[in-house]
Design an enzyme around this catalytic site. Structure first.
Site: not given
Length: 241
Positions: A19-20, A41, A147
């Protein structure tokens, strides 16, 4: 979408490709005729892309994924380490698990796939490694100590890799996106988007194509003399950092 500058069909691996940004990159490379594999995953991938279920925090799964890719497409020649997670909270509320999980995926996971990919790159005397960092890794961000640290660490990884393997035809660079229009940013409120836009000199959020254009150039033949670079794709948000 424009195609990567390289006319040569390569074996490409993009981690976090379900995604993304990762999915957009996979679509870009596949449209240009490259042999593309993604890991995630879930194992989900765009049409025409080899999708492999792989948790990059597990060394055995990483090795198995590379073996499958090598059997299908040959040795990986272009690696884009994009997989990442967030577990945001303020430092004093952040648990050891919050820290460990983000570092394990974003930094140690990148180290693991880079190490596995560069074996063949060294033998072939050709390789392109792109690590997807973040403007947060350069600017810092309240509530994202884990992060930011993980994304900042990718800069040291790329530059050390450049010094080790630069003479073997392997380049390693970092792309640091800013606020990019993805499913994640689509969930932001109108007030949050306005607040972000007020900080971005270009006055707009970035697109996945903005990131893909930069990655395509870095992995093409025209960027063979560019290595150890950190390229922000953030509309000027982090300039000077």
């Amino acid at each position: 979408m424009s195609e990567p500058t390289s006319p040569t069909a390569r074996s490409v691996l993009i981690t976090g490709g379900s995604r993304g940004i990762g999915r957009g990159l996979a679509q870009r490379f596949a449209a240009a005729g490259h042999k593309v594999a993604t890991t995630s995953r879930s194992g989900e991938a765009p049409e025409g892309v080899l999708g492999i279920a792989c948790d990059i925090t597990d060394a055995g799964q990483v090795d198995a994924a590379f073996t499958e890719i090598e059997q299908a497409h040959g040795p990986v020649e272009i690696l884009v380490a994009n997989a990442g997670i967030t577990r945001d909270t303020l430092l004093l509320r952040m648990s050891d698990e919050d820290w460990d999980a983000v570092i394990a995926t974003n930094l140690t996971g990148a180290f693991r796939v880079v190490k596995r990919a560069t074996r063949a790159m060294m033998r072939q005397r050709f390789g392109r490694v792109v690590l997807i960092s973040s403007v947060v890794g350069l600017l810092g961000s309240a509530g994202q100590v884990n992060y930011a640290a993980s994304k900042s660490g990718l800069v040291g990884l790329a530059r050390s890799l450049t010094r080790e393997l630069g003479g073997r035809g392997v380049t390693a660079n970092v792309v640091a996106p800013g606020f990019i229009e993805t499913d994640m940013t689509a969930e932001l409120s109108e007030e949050q988007v306005k607040a972000y836009l007020a900080q971005i000199p270009t006055g707009r959020l970035g697109t996945i194509d903005d990131v893909a254009d930069t990655v395509a150039w870095l992995t093409g033949d025209g960027a063979g003399y560019v290595s150890g670079a950190v390229i922000p794709v953030d509309g000027g948000l982090g300039m000077g950092h």
